[in-house]
Write a protein that holds these residues in place. Structure first.
Motif, PDB file in Angstrom:
ATOM      1  N   ARG A  82      40.679  33.612  -6.777  1.00  0.00           N
ATOM      2  CA  ARG A  82      39.742  34.216  -7.767  1.00  0.00           C
ATOM      3  C   ARG A  82      40.746  34.534  -9.203  1.00  0.00           C
ATOM      4  NH1 ARG A  82      37.458  39.355  -5.551  1.00  0.00           N
ATOM      5  NH2 ARG A  82      39.749  40.285  -5.994  1.00  0.00           N
ATOM      6  N   ALA A  83      40.147  33.990 -10.114  1.00  0.00           N
ATOM      7  CA  ALA A  83      40.883  34.160 -11.541  1.00  0.00           C
ATOM      8  C   ALA A  83      40.637  35.776 -11.968  1.00  0.00           C
ATOM      9  CB  ALA A  83      40.408  33.317 -12.398  1.00  0.00           C
ATOM     10  N   ASN A  84      41.801  36.096 -12.456  1.00  0.00           N
ATOM     11  CA  ASN A  84      41.460  37.504 -13.092  1.00  0.00           C
ATOM     12  C   ASN A  84      42.545  37.610 -14.285  1.00  0.00           C
ATOM     13  OD1 ASN A  84      44.229  39.027 -12.129  1.00  0.00           O
ATOM     14  ND2 ASN A  84      43.095  38.136 -10.076  1.00  0.00           N
ATOM     15  N   GLY A  85      42.307  38.723 -15.101  1.00  0.00           N
ATOM     16  CA  GLY A  85      42.940  38.982 -16.385  1.00  0.00           C
ATOM     17  C   GLY A  85      44.348  39.328 -16.091  1.00  0.00           C
ATOM     18  N   GLY A  86      44.746  39.668 -14.883  1.00  0.00           N
ATOM     19  CA  GLY A  86      46.054  40.189 -14.339  1.00  0.00           C
ATOM     20  C   GLY A  86      46.828  38.934 -14.149  1.00  0.00           C
ATOM     21  N   GLY A  87      46.189  37.724 -14.080  1.00  0.00           N
ATOM     22  CA  GLY A  87      46.897  36.433 -13.794  1.00  0.00           C
ATOM     23  C   GLY A  87      47.405  35.846 -14.600  1.00  0.00           C
ATOM     24  N   PHE A  88      46.649  34.605 -15.084  1.00  0.00           N
ATOM     25  CA  PHE A  88      47.135  33.646 -16.204  1.00  0.00           C
ATOM     26  C   PHE A  88      46.941  34.371 -17.344  1.00  0.00           C
ATOM     27  CE2 PHE A  88      45.577  30.669 -12.859  1.00  0.00           C
ATOM     28  CZ  PHE A  88      46.688  29.707 -12.638  1.00  0.00           C
TER      29      PHE A  88
END
Length: 743
Positions: A621-627
């Motif tokens: 799941r993509a999230n703002g805390g990742g990439f």
């Protein structure tokens, strides 16, 4: 005398026949008269031609120019237009460089009448006899040919050139003619005019050319393709060096250069040719952003199409490169755009702003302007999601809002963090789900910000009122785009760009004083200069409100969902956000010196629809805390030169009141929204007096949000949460939710 003798005598007498008639016909008087008659006839014909031929308007190509876009340091970003030319005033060209052109092309320029009769006659003869073009024209004649006529080697064009040159010499000053000549001549390498030539051959503006460089450019005019040093044959190099030396000798002879100066000059070999600087890569996005701003400043598309402009942007070349490298290293290098349908649709955008001035110092619009013309930095068709939550808090602080039971809202104020908790005090039912359905029970605003607890901010915007929250958001710079005044907007369901959110966060960074992002530093034309309007710098919200939000956001980076942006190299504040179905993922953050917003967008069907980012680079799941957070951290480190020792100067941070609310009964479910679960970083607070508040102690104080319910569900234990986030776009309607929480 007999008849025979008479006949013999007659045979020896001169006759008045054919020979005598020719002599009488071609007498000197007649021949001289004929000559003068022809001369007079020619003079009459020329006089008629002089009266008939007038100075025409410039030809279509002579005044066509390119526009040049530059970084803040003056280096070129891009050129636009079909002709690579910028017309400049002669005063911008060093005097000795001017003299080099005269010495190379027309030593008598300052004394002649604009024409070289001998050279023109020779050219006419060669044209008639089929020997092709022939040199020997004056600077004035070459200027007339370039500016008013064509390059066609015809008799009629040569005669027109002669007449027009005489008239131009009478009507224009020598400086005007010389300026016209060096601005219209073609120098090779696609460069028309001395300004473009100076950039093409030496990478400098014409005003910065030295004598040796000027002598080379004056020499290369004779045969641009043959004399280009980097493509010339050994013979071509020999010839251009000889012409360069010839030019300098003439300058000495004309007293424009001393022998000692000439002796000290070395041949100025030009740099290697570079590809034309078009709109590929990030250049097109920068040009587009500048053009949007130019429209607002009154420089229309029609104005720009006329050419001749130099637009200097606020973009810092080094920071721009750092941003591009960060996206490449932290995202693009991990994507499989050819083999993965999800990866093929991932689009990154970013805007970085100086929070003191509003100058856009770096911008990332997408993988390549030629491939993807929509700028991901300025597009407003995606939701900013939980990056909006700090603005809800800012409005609560600015309006001195209280909870439903009258407690002042601040960082220590305790709310009920139960997932799907119905908001109290709103005419529109709303019960957002926290990520993974997790319930937090009593939780402080600080920790709710760290973990992006949806239920807390849904209740907070009701306490503030959506109308007042919207008013604050607009004042900070969020656009009024799909922005209803309902509780669901607490989770960022309006539309905004990274540019918009960078302005809002820069205002927080600037202690509440309004920051309006702008990318145009100057717009200059030889006939017109546009000074960009300075953005207003009014106080959008109080310093206390802004600094309190900053304090809250340092917790997100230090011990919350933004921990990927955490480093000891700089002091940082920020917020993550992920929209419904993971269609966009954001990180908006700042240091005392730099505000940057990074976002990913899921794009499908050739950009016609929004799709999920889930599975990007096989990361789940993509999230703002990742990439986004990792790109932000990588860029910020590079943009700050490896780090900074500056710290936030926070004043009057609002702590709020600390009641302990009971948990209400869940009455109905609303659609999923976002919670971000942090992993504590262990980073201590930089300011001991402003430590992150702990959870509220057990107390019998009245509830902060709602009266006691009839039943109380169990409260989730306070364990260190996990990184991650997710929300759904809440649709507000009576009676329940419309989807499951993102996983």
């Amino acid at each position: 005398m007999g008849r025979a003798d008479a006949r013999r005598a007659e045979a020896h007498e001169p006759r008045a026949g054919k020979g005598g008639g020719i002599r009488r016909l071609f007498t000197w008087k007649k021949m001289l008269g004929a000559f003068f008659g022809i001369v007079l006839l020619g003079m009459g014909a020329f006089g008629a031609l002089y009266l008939y031929v007038d100075v025409p308007a410039a030809n279509a190509m002579a005044e066509r120019q390119s526009n040049v876009y530059k970084y803040s340091d003056g280096t070129v970003i891009a050129r636009t237009g079909k002709v690579n030319r910028q017309i400049i005033d002669l005063a911008e060209v060093p005097k000795k460089v001017q003299h080099a052109f005269v010495a190379a092309e027309n030593k008598s320029f300052y004394k002649d009448q604009g024409v070289d009769l001998k050279g023109t006659t020779r050219a006419l003869f060669n044209t008639v006899s089929g020997k092709g073009k022939q040199g020997g024209s004056t600077i004035t004649q070459q200027y007339v040919k370039n500016y008013y006529l064509t390059q066609d080697p015809t008799v009629s064009r040569k005669l027109q050139e002669l007449v027009i040159s005489l008239k131009v010499d009478q009507r224009q000053s020598k400086d005007e003619i010389l300026a016209g000549y060096i601005n219209t001549a073609y120098y090779g390498r696609g460069a028309s005019g001395i300004q473009a030539a100076a950039q093409a051959y030496y990478g400098v503006d014409a005003k910065d050319l030295n004598v040796s460089q000027g002598a080379y450019l004056a020499s290369v005019l004779q045969a641009p393709s043959q004399y280009d040093w980097n493509s010339a044959t050994p013979t071509g190099k020999k010839l251009v060096k000889e012409r360069w030396a010839y030019t300098l000798r003439n300058m000495v002879g004309m007293k424009w250069l001393s022998p000692s100066e000439k002796a000290g000059l070395a041949f100025a070999a030009p740099q290697k040719p570079k590809p034309a600087q078009g709109l590929e890569g990030q250049r097109g996005y920068l040009v587009e952003a500048a053009n949007r701003e130019l429209e607002k400043q009154g420089v229309t598309e029609q104005d720009r199409d006329a050419g001749g402009w130099t637009f200097t942007l606020t973009v810092d070349k080094k920071r721009q490169k750092a941003l591009e490298n960060a996206v490449d290293d932290q995202l693009e290098s991990k994507l499989d755009r050819e083999g993965s349908k999800v990866d093929a649709g991932v689009q990154a955008g970013a805007t970085s702003v100086d929070p003191k001035t509003g100058k856009v110092v770096a911008l990332y619009g997408g993988e390549d302007y030629i491939k993807h013309y929509i700028s991901n930095a300025t597009r407003q068709d995606y939701q900013p999601a939980s990056t909006f939550k700090p603005l809800v808090l800012a409005s609560a602080l600015e309006n001195e809002s209280t909870t439903q039971t009258g407690n002042l809202i601040g960082l220590n104020t305790v709310y009920d963090g139960t997932s799907k908790r119905p908001v109290v005090g709103s005419d529109t039912p709303f019960d957002p789900q926290n990520e993974d359905g997790r319930s937090y029970g009593p939780i402080s605003v600080q920790k709710a910000m760290n973990s992006s607890v949806n239920s807390v901010f849904a209740q907070m915007i009701v306490d503030v009122t959506p109308a007042k929250a919207k008013e604050t958001a607009l004042a900070l710079g969020v656009p009024d785009k799909n922005f209803p005044e309902r509780p669901a907007v607490s989770l960022g369901t309006m539309n905004a760009s990274t540019w918009d959110m960078a302005g809002a966060y820069a205002t927080l960074d600037n202690h509440g004083r309004k920051v309006t992002p702008h990318i145009l530093q100057s717009a200059e034309h030889r006939d017109r200069t546009v000074t960009p309007e300075k953005p207003k710098r009014e106080q959008a919200i109080s310093r206390a409100s802004a600094d309190t939000v900053t304090k809250a956001l340092t917790g997100v980076v230090d011990a919350g969902s933004g921990s990927a942006a955490n480093t000891s190299a700089y002091d940082a504040a920020g917020k993550t956000g992920t929209s419904e179905d993971n269609k966009s993922a954001w990180f908006a953050g700042y240091t005392p010196e730099l505000t940057t917003v990074v976002a990913l967008f899921g794009e499908g069907d050739g950009g016609r629809k929004q799709v999920s980012l889930t599975g990007t680079a096989n990361s789940g799941r993509a999230n703002g805390g990742g990439f986004p957070a990792r790109i932000w951290a990588d860029y910020t480190l590079g943009a700050l030169g490896g780090g900074s020792d500056k710290r936030f100067d926070l004043q009057d941070v609002e702590r709020g009141e600390v009641p302990a609310p009971p948990t209400p009964t869940r009455t109905h479910s609303q659609e999923p929204t976002e919670t971000e679960e942090p992993t504590p970083s262990g980073r201590p607070s930089e300011t001991p007096s402003e430590t992150t508040p702990s959870e509220a102690p057990t107390t019998s104080a009245p509830p902060a949000t709602t009266p006691p319910p009839t039943t109380t569900p169990p409260t989730a234990p306070e364990t260190p949460p996990l990184p991650g986030e997710g929300d759904g776009r809440p649709g507000e309607r009576p009676g329940g939710g419309n989807g499951a929480a993102p996983q």
